[in-house]
Design a protein around this motif. Sequence first.
Motif, PDB file in Angstrom:
ATOM      1  N   LEU A 112       8.768   3.579  -3.948  1.00  0.00           N
ATOM      2  CA  LEU A 112       9.844   2.663  -3.594  1.00  0.00           C
ATOM      3  C   LEU A 112      10.652   3.222  -2.430  1.00  0.00           C
ATOM      4  O   LEU A 112      10.987   2.505  -1.487  1.00  0.00           O
ATOM      5  CB  LEU A 112      10.738   2.439  -4.814  1.00  0.00           C
ATOM      6  N   LEU A 113      10.925   4.508  -2.464  1.00  0.00           N
ATOM      7  CA  LEU A 113      11.686   5.153  -1.396  1.00  0.00           C
ATOM      8  C   LEU A 113      10.910   5.177  -0.083  1.00  0.00           C
ATOM      9  O   LEU A 113      11.466   4.892   0.988  1.00  0.00           O
ATOM     10  CB  LEU A 113      12.046   6.579  -1.822  1.00  0.00           C
ATOM     11  N   LEU A 114       9.623   5.475  -0.146  1.00  0.00           N
ATOM     12  CA  LEU A 114       8.800   5.475   1.069  1.00  0.00           C
ATOM     13  C   LEU A 114       8.685   4.081   1.680  1.00  0.00           C
ATOM     14  O   LEU A 114       8.724   3.924   2.902  1.00  0.00           O
ATOM     15  CB  LEU A 114       7.412   6.036   0.765  1.00  0.00           C
ATOM     16  N   ALA A 115       8.548   3.064   0.832  1.00  0.00           N
ATOM     17  CA  ALA A 115       8.484   1.688   1.337  1.00  0.00           C
ATOM     18  C   ALA A 115       9.809   1.297   1.995  1.00  0.00           C
ATOM     19  O   ALA A 115       9.816   0.620   3.036  1.00  0.00           O
ATOM     20  CB  ALA A 115       8.141   0.724   0.209  1.00  0.00           C
ATOM     21  N   PHE A 116      10.912   1.737   1.420  1.00  0.00           N
ATOM     22  CA  PHE A 116      12.214   1.437   2.029  1.00  0.00           C
ATOM     23  C   PHE A 116      12.374   2.145   3.365  1.00  0.00           C
ATOM     24  O   PHE A 116      12.903   1.569   4.319  1.00  0.00           O
ATOM     25  CB  PHE A 116      13.359   1.818   1.088  1.00  0.00           C
ATOM     26  N   PHE A 117      11.921   3.402   3.459  1.00  0.00           N
ATOM     27  CA  PHE A 117      11.980   4.122   4.734  1.00  0.00           C
ATOM     28  C   PHE A 117      11.139   3.421   5.796  1.00  0.00           C
ATOM     29  O   PHE A 117      11.552   3.310   6.950  1.00  0.00           O
ATOM     30  CB  PHE A 117      11.528   5.565   4.573  1.00  0.00           C
ATOM     31  N   LEU A 118       9.973   2.946   5.417  1.00  0.00           N
ATOM     32  CA  LEU A 118       9.119   2.215   6.347  1.00  0.00           C
ATOM     33  C   LEU A 118       9.802   0.929   6.795  1.00  0.00           C
ATOM     34  O   LEU A 118       9.773   0.569   7.987  1.00  0.00           O
ATOM     35  CB  LEU A 118       7.763   1.908   5.712  1.00  0.00           C
ATOM     36  N   LEU A 149       0.820  -1.217   0.000  1.00  0.00           N
ATOM     37  CA  LEU A 149       0.000   0.000   0.000  1.00  0.00           C
ATOM     38  C   LEU A 149       0.850   1.263   0.000  1.00  0.00           C
ATOM     39  O   LEU A 149       0.545   2.230  -0.708  1.00  0.00           O
ATOM     40  CB  LEU A 149      -0.941   0.004   1.205  1.00  0.00           C
ATOM     41  N   VAL A 150       1.920   1.268   0.783  1.00  0.00           N
ATOM     42  CA  VAL A 150       2.810   2.431   0.808  1.00  0.00           C
ATOM     43  C   VAL A 150       3.469   2.619  -0.557  1.00  0.00           C
ATOM     44  O   VAL A 150       3.589   3.752  -1.050  1.00  0.00           O
ATOM     45  CB  VAL A 150       3.856   2.281   1.931  1.00  0.00           C
ATOM     46  N   PHE A 151       3.884   1.530  -1.180  1.00  0.00           N
ATOM     47  CA  PHE A 151       4.484   1.601  -2.517  1.00  0.00           C
ATOM     48  C   PHE A 151       3.476   2.151  -3.522  1.00  0.00           C
ATOM     49  O   PHE A 151       3.795   3.026  -4.330  1.00  0.00           O
ATOM     50  CB  PHE A 151       4.973   0.214  -2.923  1.00  0.00           C
ATOM     51  N   PHE A 156       3.672  -0.513 -10.498  1.00  0.00           N
ATOM     52  CA  PHE A 156       3.588   0.667  -9.643  1.00  0.00           C
ATOM     53  C   PHE A 156       4.780   1.563  -9.941  1.00  0.00           C
ATOM     54  O   PHE A 156       5.913   1.123  -9.978  1.00  0.00           O
ATOM     55  CB  PHE A 156       3.636   0.298  -8.159  1.00  0.00           C
ATOM     56  N   GLY A 157       4.523   2.840 -10.132  1.00  0.00           N
ATOM     57  CA  GLY A 157       5.589   3.798 -10.358  1.00  0.00           C
ATOM     58  C   GLY A 157       5.910   4.041 -11.822  1.00  0.00           C
ATOM     59  O   GLY A 157       6.633   4.981 -12.131  1.00  0.00           O
ATOM     60  N   PHE A 158       5.437   3.206 -12.717  1.00  0.00           N
ATOM     61  CA  PHE A 158       5.722   3.389 -14.133  1.00  0.00           C
ATOM     62  C   PHE A 158       4.655   4.280 -14.753  1.00  0.00           C
ATOM     63  O   PHE A 158       3.468   4.103 -14.516  1.00  0.00           O
ATOM     64  CB  PHE A 158       5.777   2.045 -14.861  1.00  0.00           C
ATOM     65  N   LEU A 159       5.087   5.236 -15.550  1.00  0.00           N
ATOM     66  CA  LEU A 159       4.191   6.201 -16.161  1.00  0.00           C
ATOM     67  C   LEU A 159       4.591   6.405 -17.617  1.00  0.00           C
ATOM     68  O   LEU A 159       5.781   6.518 -17.918  1.00  0.00           O
ATOM     69  CB  LEU A 159       4.262   7.530 -15.407  1.00  0.00           C
ATOM     70  N   THR A 160       3.613   6.429 -18.512  1.00  0.00           N
ATOM     71  CA  THR A 160       3.862   6.693 -19.923  1.00  0.00           C
ATOM     72  C   THR A 160       3.181   7.993 -20.283  1.00  0.00           C
ATOM     73  O   THR A 160       1.980   8.137 -20.106  1.00  0.00           O
ATOM     74  CB  THR A 160       3.332   5.554 -20.806  1.00  0.00           C
ATOM     75  N   ILE A 197       7.850  -5.414  -2.896  1.00  0.00           N
ATOM     76  CA  ILE A 197       8.523  -4.690  -3.974  1.00  0.00           C
ATOM     77  C   ILE A 197       8.408  -5.465  -5.279  1.00  0.00           C
ATOM     78  O   ILE A 197       8.109  -4.889  -6.336  1.00  0.00           O
ATOM     79  CB  ILE A 197       9.996  -4.419  -3.612  1.00  0.00           C
ATOM     80  N   VAL A 198       8.603  -6.764  -5.229  1.00  0.00           N
ATOM     81  CA  VAL A 198       8.506  -7.582  -6.448  1.00  0.00           C
ATOM     82  C   VAL A 198       7.079  -7.532  -7.006  1.00  0.00           C
ATOM     83  O   VAL A 198       6.886  -7.310  -8.207  1.00  0.00           O
ATOM     84  CB  VAL A 198       8.948  -9.037  -6.158  1.00  0.00           C
ATOM     85  N   PHE A 199       6.084  -7.715  -6.152  1.00  0.00           N
ATOM     86  CA  PHE A 199       4.700  -7.669  -6.623  1.00  0.00           C
ATOM     87  C   PHE A 199       4.334  -6.269  -7.109  1.00  0.00           C
ATOM     88  O   PHE A 199       3.611  -6.128  -8.097  1.00  0.00           O
ATOM     89  CB  PHE A 199       3.737  -8.114  -5.513  1.00  0.00           C
ATOM     90  N   GLY A 200       4.810  -5.230  -6.437  1.00  0.00           N
ATOM     91  CA  GLY A 200       4.530  -3.863  -6.864  1.00  0.00           C
ATOM     92  C   GLY A 200       5.125  -3.553  -8.223  1.00  0.00           C
ATOM     93  O   GLY A 200       4.490  -2.912  -9.069  1.00  0.00           O
TER      94      GLY A 200
END
Length: 99
Positions: A48-54, A16-18, A91-95, A83-86
């Motif tokens: 990704l950064l927020l999930a790592f901080f958590l 969810l955070v990711f 998640f995070g990819f934008l076109t 992270i793998v499932f995200g």
Amino acid sequence: MKKVIFTIVQFVIFLLVFFIGSMLPLFHLEYVLIATPGSTRIFIADGLLLAFFLYAIIVLVEVMRKRLRTAAPWTTVAFVLAIVFGLMMKFGFLTRSAF
């Protein structure tokens, strides 16, 4: 059994955070992956950064409670799976299209 339930809860929280960090970029960390005349593919690394901080905060709490040997492997499994499932769910990819 309790460790498995906490691992599943941590997995869901990391996921969810990711997701939320990818949808609402707070830090605006964008990396251009592919740039063509018709479209641009961007990765937004905020989630990704927020999930790592958590993850770091949870491991720090486990260190303070002296539960590093028993709890940290389960937390790491939950983080890596989230992270793998995200990333598999893009998640995070934008076109951005030029049209």
